[in-house]
Design a protein around this motif. Structure first.
Motif, short mmCIF file in Angstrom:
data_model
loop_
_atom_site.label_atom_id
_atom_site.label_comp_id
_atom_site.label_asym_id
_atom_site.label_seq_id
_atom_site.Cartn_x
_atom_site.Cartn_y
_atom_site.Cartn_z
N THR A 31 25.61 82.91 45.56
CA THR A 31 24.41 82.64 46.36
C THR A 31 24.70 82.68 47.86
N LEU A 32 25.92 82.33 48.27
CA LEU A 32 26.25 82.36 49.71
C LEU A 32 26.25 83.78 50.26
N THR A 36 23.22 85.11 52.77
CA THR A 36 23.53 85.46 54.17
C THR A 36 23.27 86.93 54.44
N GLY A 70 32.38 84.26 52.10
CA GLY A 70 31.87 83.68 50.85
C GLY A 70 32.05 84.60 49.65
#
Length: 182
Positions: A31-32, A36, A70
């Protein structure tokens, strides 16, 4: 494929590193970078709309860099999940394509970050080439996400078996209970 092979893909190679049975870490870690990178594309587009785009250009650069960082733990945990899939299966081949696309997307974002690095001080909009690279990268990320969904929802990789899932659909939550709600 035998039932043992199917069950093998549901169990973690290392519960400590990849997440316990039925609750893998890979989906939460992705998800990061996804968030982003999608947001950086929104900022790239917005930098062509606002009067003073420098803050959006700089923010997009930061978001790309944070996404690359990430992506590293997400990729490592995803690799552990890939090791749980028996080789020579459609699920394994799908996992290899998913991994390859993600590595290519990450490499594209590293290149995009380096292309932009320090360029935000001009106060200009993101360059068209950089914006196109971001858009293509997000599109490839979407294809890879589709394949990741196929791994989980069609092939059941790292998803609890149906007997375990049935606990969530019994009135008292006990395993093996076959009572139906009235």
């Amino acid at each position: 494929m035998t039932d043992d092979s199917r069950l093998q893909a549901k169990r973690p190679v290392s519960a400590l590193l990849a997440g316990p049975y039925g609750h893998p870490f890979h989906p939460i870690l992705v998800t990061l970078p996804i968030g982003t990178w999608v947001t950086s594309l929104v900022f790239d587009i917005a930098s062509h709309v606002v009067h003073r785009p420098g803050f959006l250009t700089q923010s997009s650069e930061w978001l790309i860099g944070i996404g690359v960082i990430g992506a590293l733990p997400a990729a490592m945990v995803g690799l552990l999940d890939l090791f749980a899939i028996p080789s020579g299966t459609p699920a394994f081949r799908t996992g290899l394509v998913h991994m390859t696309l993600n590595l290519l997307v990450t490499a594209a974002y590293v290149a995009n970050f380096l292309w932009r690095y320090g360029d935000h001080s001009s106060g200009r909009s993101v360059g068209v080439g950089q914006l196109v690279l971001s858009a293509l990268s997000v599109a490839a990320l979407g294809v890879s996400g589709y394949l990741g969904g196929k791994l989980a929802y069609r092939y059941g990789v790292r998803v609890a078996d149906e007997t375990t899932q049935a606990e969530g659909y019994t009135p008292d939550g006990r395993r093996g209970s076959t009572r139906t709600p009235v």
